[in-house]
Structure formats: structure tokens, C-alpha cells
Design a protein around this motif. Structure first.
Motif, mmCIF file in Angstrom:
data_model
loop_
_atom_site.group_PDB
_atom_site.id
_atom_site.type_symbol
_atom_site.label_atom_id
_atom_site.label_comp_id
_atom_site.label_asym_id
_atom_site.label_seq_id
_atom_site.Cartn_x
_atom_site.Cartn_y
_atom_site.Cartn_z
ATOM 1 N N ILE B 32 8.472 76.854 35.663
ATOM 2 C CA ILE B 32 8.144 75.481 36.289
ATOM 3 C C ILE B 32 8.505 74.373 35.079
ATOM 4 O O ILE B 32 7.544 74.544 33.845
ATOM 5 N N THR B 33 9.402 73.253 35.836
ATOM 6 C CA THR B 33 9.625 71.863 34.743
ATOM 7 C C THR B 33 8.873 71.107 35.228
ATOM 8 O O THR B 33 8.931 70.455 37.084
ATOM 9 N N SER B 34 8.270 70.316 34.953
ATOM 10 C CA SER B 34 7.988 68.973 35.495
ATOM 11 C C SER B 34 8.888 68.045 34.819
ATOM 12 O O SER B 34 9.330 67.783 33.991
ATOM 13 N N LEU B 35 9.419 67.493 35.875
ATOM 14 C CA LEU B 35 10.368 66.215 36.066
ATOM 15 C C LEU B 35 9.792 65.217 35.887
ATOM 16 O O LEU B 35 9.255 64.450 37.248
ATOM 17 N N ILE B 36 9.017 63.907 34.535
ATOM 18 C CA ILE B 36 8.398 62.939 35.199
ATOM 19 C C ILE B 36 9.078 61.527 34.442
ATOM 20 O O ILE B 36 10.308 61.514 33.622
ATOM 21 N N THR B 187 2.700 73.890 34.337
ATOM 22 C CA THR B 187 4.022 73.770 33.545
ATOM 23 C C THR B 187 4.533 74.192 32.407
ATOM 24 O O THR B 187 3.941 74.361 31.181
ATOM 25 N N ASP B 188 5.444 74.998 32.701
ATOM 26 C CA ASP B 188 6.428 75.528 30.814
ATOM 27 C C ASP B 188 6.533 74.438 30.606
ATOM 28 O O ASP B 188 6.965 74.752 29.140
ATOM 29 N N SER B 189 6.977 73.769 31.038
ATOM 30 C CA SER B 189 8.080 72.479 30.239
ATOM 31 C C SER B 189 7.745 71.772 30.766
ATOM 32 O O SER B 189 8.188 70.856 31.944
ATOM 33 N N VAL B 190 7.401 69.723 29.822
ATOM 34 C CA VAL B 190 8.424 68.616 31.113
ATOM 35 C C VAL B 190 8.876 67.768 30.434
ATOM 36 O O VAL B 190 9.413 67.871 28.994
ATOM 37 N N ILE B 191 9.965 67.374 31.141
ATOM 38 C CA ILE B 191 10.444 66.538 30.607
ATOM 39 C C ILE B 191 10.430 64.950 31.068
ATOM 40 O O ILE B 191 10.309 64.921 32.406
ATOM 41 N N CYS B 192 10.647 64.133 30.138
ATOM 42 C CA CYS B 192 9.761 62.972 30.636
ATOM 43 C C CYS B 192 11.966 61.938 30.267
ATOM 44 O O CYS B 192 12.476 61.635 29.456
ATOM 45 N N LEU B 193 11.468 61.188 31.621
ATOM 46 C CA LEU B 193 13.556 60.589 31.623
ATOM 47 C C LEU B 193 12.965 59.299 32.312
ATOM 48 O O LEU B 193 12.043 58.880 32.477
ATOM 49 N N ASN B 194 13.685 58.939 30.926
ATOM 50 C CA ASN B 194 13.624 57.178 31.582
ATOM 51 C C ASN B 194 15.449 57.122 31.050
ATOM 52 O O ASN B 194 15.440 56.157 30.440
ATOM 53 N N ARG B 195 16.245 57.061 32.442
ATOM 54 C CA ARG B 195 16.996 57.003 32.014
ATOM 55 C C ARG B 195 18.459 57.912 31.067
ATOM 56 O O ARG B 195 19.393 58.720 31.511
ATOM 57 N N HIS B 196 17.437 58.428 29.900
ATOM 58 C CA HIS B 196 17.919 59.234 29.171
ATOM 59 C C HIS B 196 17.170 60.176 28.887
ATOM 60 O O HIS B 196 15.461 59.925 29.417
ATOM 61 N N ILE B 197 16.757 61.285 28.139
ATOM 62 C CA ILE B 197 15.439 62.199 28.480
ATOM 63 C C ILE B 197 14.679 61.981 27.164
ATOM 64 O O ILE B 197 15.119 61.905 25.656
ATOM 65 N N CYS B 199 11.017 62.341 26.320
ATOM 66 C CA CYS B 199 10.809 63.440 25.195
ATOM 67 C C CYS B 199 10.820 64.335 25.575
ATOM 68 O O CYS B 199 10.566 64.396 27.569
ATOM 69 N N HIS B 200 9.849 65.444 25.310
ATOM 70 C CA HIS B 200 10.408 66.830 26.110
ATOM 71 C C HIS B 200 9.700 67.613 25.406
ATOM 72 O O HIS B 200 9.037 67.904 24.229
ATOM 73 N N GLY B 201 8.220 68.400 26.265
ATOM 74 C CA GLY B 201 7.710 69.322 25.599
ATOM 75 C C GLY B 201 6.767 70.142 26.724
ATOM 76 O O GLY B 201 6.825 70.822 27.247
ATOM 77 N N HIS B 202 5.019 70.536 26.420
ATOM 78 C CA HIS B 202 4.682 71.191 27.024
ATOM 79 C C HIS B 202 3.454 70.074 27.379
ATOM 80 O O HIS B 202 2.898 69.526 26.686
ATOM 81 N N PRO B 203 2.531 70.755 28.119
ATOM 82 C CA PRO B 203 1.261 70.081 28.639
ATOM 83 C C PRO B 203 -0.095 70.455 27.447
ATOM 84 O O PRO B 203 -0.064 71.336 26.902
ATOM 85 N N GLN B 204 -0.674 69.534 27.639
ATOM 86 C CA GLN B 204 -1.780 70.208 26.282
ATOM 87 C C GLN B 204 -2.653 70.888 27.177
ATOM 88 O O GLN B 204 -2.534 70.848 28.125
ATOM 89 N N SER B 205 -3.466 71.673 26.306
ATOM 90 C CA SER B 205 -3.943 73.051 26.739
ATOM 91 C C SER B 205 -5.305 72.413 27.324
ATOM 92 O O SER B 205 -6.377 71.104 26.411
#
Lengths: 262, 249
Positions: B32-36, B187-197, B199-205
């Protein structure tokens, strides 16, 4: 007299049968103005046909298809909004057509092209009309589900693997075909009315896409009968009378629409 | 794990304006990837590139051969003159009645089968769109802002359903959201987008986060998880990258 009326009646039916489902699709895709633009450009095709001394239907078809195929790229390159582009194309081609027709040697009956002359339909016209009508209906039946899917949500249909670009070209060609043959019957200025009005009438009263298409055919048939009857009895121009009857039916049934706009 | 879709330095321009800049990412099977990202960040453009609806200006989008994608669009604007029942809407895919019923059940919308598409609420429309996406028997489920137009409990329910579907079907999921701080817990990985990536990471426990507990109470399986951004750059008013320390979270 009965001959003329019978031919006119058959020609009208052969036109409104494919126009019902095609008009429904055009309406669902909010492309009503697109049909208008193609129809206006048909006069340019008429001028070209007279100039080349060939079948007018062929050159009209050619001009309509060419315009339909050019509009997409023109939209991308010019950056103008599609509706302003359609407006420009519609009236430029209409004006060009009028100028070109006026330059022909010999008198050309412009009214017959602008408003049609359904009472002048010949047996040979009926053969062509039958062919086009059967072809259009066959193509739409073959790809009906896909055409409805694209009208519902274009991107979704494409992700699901439908050849959206090719089907849109098919739709353009169908529209061009109907304009080419419908021109003789109701004229370039009113042909898109026969696509739009019956479909809009049926759309308010139906529960499935197929009911809209069939209902549009029904409304179209009633309009043809009414228009011809009025032409026969009251000596009104037949093409415009058909459109008036279609519009009257729309307003008459307006109170019966179940659904409100959502 | 094999990548279903890989983007390699993908850039996208729309009439001279740069929408996306050098995006590289891969969507892996079953993940699962979250694109935010904020509004206007290019999320929908990126989704369209992944779906193949648009072609990149430069860079490469590689899709696994024969990849089956289930796509749930952000919204559905049906023409008022196009009457459709829910069942007919699903039948537009060419799926058989049995498959249509089954996917409606999976999406939690079996009772809507004979309803008109025009009378559905936002949440109901969402579930019907999910059912249609499931008809593709997807290896990758792409959900564009599925939580838009539903309230917080609707959002939780939807996310719980999606993670359950992932476990059931084993498909990868790409969820787009404009919520910058809460993402699907699974979510296994989070991609934060603002025209470019950005940051890229994992949600907090969740277990040790008191903020979540006060917001949503104690639940057996949390549906949302906070995401802490780790940006190493800043943005100007126009969204351009400004060198310097991270000022926003």
C-alpha cells in the motif's frame, strides 16, 4: 402526391432511426455544439462538390471528417478553449461555404441545402439513405456498450482497456455520415436539432440508456409524421416543420420528467 | 518483490508549465502506497501518468506486461440525461451478473444494485466506483482521493475496507490524499509530493501516539496513522525549492 409524401416519410424515418442513438451519445458527452459545427461545415462540402462536379454527399462527408479530425490537434496546438474553437470553425466554414457557393456559375438553390428539401427526395436518394442508416445503426449496435462507457467516464473506460481514441473517431465519422445524408432532408442548419431534441426529450423519461435511444427514435418518428402532415395540409416548409414538431414534443413532455437534475 | 509500475525521472509539462519534476518511484506488488500532497501538487497528473492516460514529457513509465489496474476516479459527473442503474453502470465493463454482484458485496454496496446512479450519496457513489474498480480483478488498485466528500467515520470505514481488500486480493494499492498528516495505517510507504517528491517514508507507529488515541479512541486495529514529514528543503510561494533548513513539517 402520395409518392412524394411516401418517399419523404421513408427518408425521414431512415434519418431519425440512426439519429436517435447517436444524438443520445452526443448529448451524454455534452458535445451538442460539436454536431452543430460539423453540420455548418457541410456547406463548404456542398460548394466543393459543385466545384468538382461530383456527388455532393461525398465531399460533404470528406469535409466533415477532415474537420472532425483537425479539431483535436487544433485544440491542443492553439490553446483556445474547445467551445470558442468550435464557434470559430462552425461559422468560418459556413461563411466560406456561402462565398464558395456564390461563385459557382449557374443558379444554386441555397435554401435546399440550408433548410433541406425532403419533398424532393428521389428513389436513388432512398437507396443511399438506407445504406447509410443501416451502416450507422450496425456500427452503433456493435460498439454500443463501449460508447455508453466512454460517455459515462472517459478516463475510466480507457483504463479498463477500451480503444477510446478510435471509438471517438468512429463517432465523428458517424456524425459526419448523418450530416451528409441529413442535409438533403432538413438542411445543414437544422440537422443537429434532429440529433439533440429527440434524445433530450427521451432522456428525461427513461430509466436505461437503451430506453433513451429507442425513445429518441420514437420521438423522431412522431416529429417526421407531424412535420410532413403539416407540410401537406398547411403547406409549411417540411424540414423546419419536423424540427418544430420535435421541439413541441419536448415541451409537451416537460412536466412528465421524473428525475430532477443532479 | 517485483515492481508493478516503475517511474524513472519522469517530468511532465502542460503548456510550458512544469507540473512534475524528475519523479522516480516504484509500486511493488501487494504494497500500500499513500500519495499525499497539497492541492495543486500534481497528484492527479502523477496518477494519470501511472495509469497511462498521459505520457510523460521526459523520463520513463514502465508497467508490468499485462498489468490489471483497477481505477477509482476522484469523481463521477454523470449527465442528467443518461439514466443508469448501479448494475448497468457495472455492466459497462462487460462483466457478468455474478461478478457484478460479487464485487458490489466486496465493496459493501450490495443493497444498491438496483438504485439509480443519480440518487446516490457521496459515500455510496464511492463504494460503487470501488466495486467497478474491483471488476478488473486488479493487481494494482488506484484510488484518487477516495476520502473526498465523506466524513471522518466514512473515511475510516473506507480505509478499513481497502486494507481488508488488499489482504483478501493481495493487490497493490495506491491511495491519493490531500491530508498531509494522517494516512492509512496499513500504508507500507508514503510519498509526499509537491511537484517533486518532497519526502518518502513510513507512517508512525500508532500504539504510542496519544494524539491518535484522543482523536479516535482505542480501536483494535487503527485505520489512520500520523505521518511525520522529513523535508530537507523549503518551498517559496510559487512552490519552487528554496535551499535551507526545513521550516514546515
Amino acid at each position: 402526391m402520395i409518392d412524394i409524401l411516401l418517399y419523404a416519410f421513408i427518408a425521414g424515418l431512415l434519418l431519425v432511426i440512426p439519429a436517435g442513438p447517436l444524438g443520445s451519445i452526443i448529448l451524454w458527452q455534452r458535445m451538442a455544439y460539436y454536431g452543430d459545427t460539423l453540420a455548418h461545415s457541410a456547406l463548404l462540402g456542398v460548394a466543393l462538390g459543385l466545384l468538382l462536379d461530383t456527388h455532393v454527399e461525398l465531399t460533404v462527408l470528406g469535409v466533415c471528417v477532415l474537420l472532425a479530425l483537425l479539431l483535436g490537434p487544433l485544440h491542443r496546438i492553439s490553446g483556445n478553449s474547445l467551445d470558442s474553437l468550435l464557434g470559430i470553425a462552425a461559422h468560418t466554414s459556413l461563411a466560406l461555404g456561402l462565398v464558395a457557393v456564390s461563385m459557382q456559375s449557374g443558379a444554386v438553390d441555397l435554401n435546399a441545402y440550408l433548410f433541406g428539401d425532403i419533398l424532393a427526395v428521389q428513389r436513388s436518394d432512398l437507396i443511399l439513405l438506407t445504406g447509410i442508416s443501416v451502416l450507422c445503426c450496425g456500427l452503433m449496435l456493435w460498439r454500443w456498450n463501449a460508447l455508453v462507457a466512454i460517455a459515462t467516464h472517459r478516463d475510466l473506460a480507457q483504463v479498463e482497456g477500451l480503444p477510446v481514441a478510435r471509438l471517438e473517431i468512429l463517432q465523428m465519422v458517424l456524425m459526419a455520415l448523418l450530416v451528409a445524408v441529413g442535409m438533403k432532408i432538413v438542411g445543414v442548419l437544422l440537422i443537429s436539432a434532429l440529433l439533440i431534441i429527440p434524445a433530450a426529450t427521451a432522456g428525461r423519461l427513461s430509466r436505461t440508456p437503451e430506453q433513451v435511444a429507442l425513445g429518441a427514435i420514437g420521438c423522431g418518428c412522431i416529429a417526421v409524421v407531424g412535420g410532413l402532415f403539416s407540410a401537406w395540409q398547411l403547406d409549411t416548409p417540411a424540414g423546419p416543420s419536423i424540427v418544430v414538431f420535435a421541439a413541441a414534443l419536448f415541451f409537451l413532455l416537460l412536466p412528465f420528467g421524473k428525475r430532477t437534475k443532479t | 518483490m517485483s515492481a508493478l509500475v516503475t517511474l524513472d525521472k519522469v517530468t511532465f509539462h502542460a503548456s510550458e508549465r512544469q507540473i512534475l519534476d524528475e519523479i522516480s518511484l516504484s509500486l511493488k506488488a501487494g504494497e500500500i502506497t499513500s500519495l499525499i500532497g497539497p492541492n495543486g501538487a500534481g497528484k492527479t497528473t502523477l496518477v494519470n501518468l501511472i495509469l497511462g492516460l498521459n505520457q510523460p514529457t521526459s523520463g520513463k513509465v514502465k508497467r508490468q506486461r499485462g498489468l490489471r489496474i483497477g481505477y477509482m476516479p476522484q469523481k463521477l459527473t454523470l449527465n442528467a440525461g443518461l439514466p443508469l442503474s448501479v448494475d448497468r453502470f457495472l455492466a459497462l465493463t462487460g462483466a457478468h451478473r455474478q461478478a457484478r454482484k460479487q464485487s458490489l458485496t466486496m465493496a459493501g454496496a450490495s443493497q444498491l444494485i438496483n438504485h439509480s446512479m443519480h440518487g446516490l450519496s457521496g459515500g455510496e457513489t464511492q463504494r460503487v466506483l470501488l466495486a467497478r474498480a474491483l471488476l478488473a480483478k486488479p493487481q494494482l488498485l488506484v484510488l484518487d482521493e477516495p476520502a473526498q466528500g465523506v466524513d471522518i467515520s466514512g473515511e475510516e470505514e473506507l480505509y478499513a475496507r481497502i486494507s481488508e481488500l488488499r489482504n483478501q486480493l493481495g493487490c497493490a494499492v495506491l491511495v491519493v490524499s490531500h491530508d498531509l498528516h494522517w494516512v492509512m495505517a496499513q500504508t507500507d510507504s508514503v510519498i509526499c509530493l509537491n511537484r517533486h517528491i518532497c519526502c518518502h517514508g513510513h507512517p508512525q507507529s500508532i500504539s504510542n501516539d496519544p494524539g491518535y488515541l484522543t482523536l479516535f479512541g482505542e480501536q483494535k486495529t487503527p485505520v489512520l496513522a500520523p505521518y511525520v514529514h522529513e523535508h530537507d528543503h523549503d518551498h517559496s510561494m510559487h512552490g519552487d525549492v528554496v535551499e535551507g533548513g526545513c521550516q514546515h513539517d
